[in-house]
Design a protein around this motif. Structure first.
Motif, short mmCIF file in Angstrom:
data_model
loop_
_atom_site.label_atom_id
_atom_site.label_comp_id
_atom_site.label_asym_id
_atom_site.label_seq_id
_atom_site.Cartn_x
_atom_site.Cartn_y
_atom_site.Cartn_z
N HIS A 120 32.32 31.39 20.82
CA HIS A 120 31.51 29.90 20.59
C HIS A 120 32.36 28.97 21.39
O HIS A 120 33.63 29.17 21.14
N ASN A 155 19.17 28.27 19.86
CA ASN A 155 20.06 28.89 18.68
C ASN A 155 19.34 29.70 17.68
O ASN A 155 18.26 29.84 17.61
N GLY A 168 23.25 29.94 20.55
CA GLY A 168 24.32 29.46 19.78
C GLY A 168 23.81 29.88 18.06
O GLY A 168 22.74 30.75 17.78
N GLU A 169 24.65 29.18 17.30
CA GLU A 169 24.17 29.45 15.63
C GLU A 169 23.14 28.32 15.26
O GLU A 169 22.21 28.99 14.69
N ALA A 181 25.68 34.29 15.92
CA ALA A 181 24.88 34.97 16.82
C ALA A 181 25.08 36.31 16.98
O ALA A 181 24.16 37.23 17.14
N ALA A 215 19.60 21.36 22.33
CA ALA A 215 20.65 22.28 21.98
C ALA A 215 21.89 22.04 22.80
O ALA A 215 21.74 21.95 24.06
#
Ligand code: URA
Ligand code: SF4
Length: 188
Positions: free
Chosen positions: A155, A81, A41-42, A124, A54
């Motif tokens: 996402h 992430n 993820g970001e 990402a 996370a």
């Protein structure tokens, strides 16, 4: 060569970028240290920042459902992430922050050696696949880099905001499962 635990210990003490100032906990990422599939993820959201884990907030719950939907568990895969500390108010991580943090992800990939990487969302995907990628146009299409199959998808937060994305998100997870099964089959 460091171990994953050593890299995590570095990250726990990290002050390389300004995101360290407002974080509660560093969210290094967690799961199977030998996972075949890694989800990226970001950056941590509010609940992740509180707990240091996370994808445990609303987006995380959808991700968990999707993983379970392909008959896998969170413990079998690895979830992390691009940046390990929460950007204030969940803004996107800035370029300098991502650049400072990326060495941790590189170590994670090097040590875990996944066969498949799933980029969750635009941040990402741009960082890992191609800075010009458009998720809307290119989600669900495989890339192959340095021995790793990489798939961009939405996402889970975007899916929560727009139900129309849900179908494509599920399709991408089925695609992940097919690739995973094909890789297993090849190994036999
Ligand atoms: N969104 C992300 O990109 N990562 C998390 O860990 C949680 C929400
Ligand atoms: Fe260090 Fe990454 Fe946290 Fe920035 S986001 S302080 S580089 S661990």
């Amino acid at each position: 060569m460091y171990t994953l635990e050593e890299v995590k210990a570095f990250a726990y003490g990290c002050k390389k970028c300004k995101l360290h100032k407002e974080r509660t906990k560093v969210v290094f990422g967690q799961g199977n240290a030998h996972a075949e599939i890694m989800f990226i993820g970001e950056g941590p959201g509010q609940q992740e920042d509180q707990k240091g884990i996370a994808f445990i907030g609303p987006a995380g719950q959808l991700l968990t459902k999707a993983i379970e939907g392909i008959n896998m568990t969170r413990d079998e895969v690895y979830i992390g992430n691009i940046v390990k500390c929460r950007p204030p108010n969940n803004r996107n991580p800035m370029d300098d922050e991502m650049e400072k943090c990326l060495p941790y992800l590189r170590w994670q990939v090097k040590l875990i050696r996944p066969k498949i990487m799933v980029c969750l969302g635009s941040v990402a995907s741009k960082k890992i696949i191609d800075s010009n990628i458009s998720i809307t146009r290119e989600r669900g299409k495989w890339h192959y880099k340095k021995g790793i199959w990489i798939l961009p998808t939405y996402h889970p937060s975007a899916v929560l905001r727009d139900v129309l994305k849900k179908r494509f998100f599920w399709e991408d997870f089925k695609e992940i499962k097919m690739k995973y099964d094909a890789i297993k089959e090849d190994k036999k």
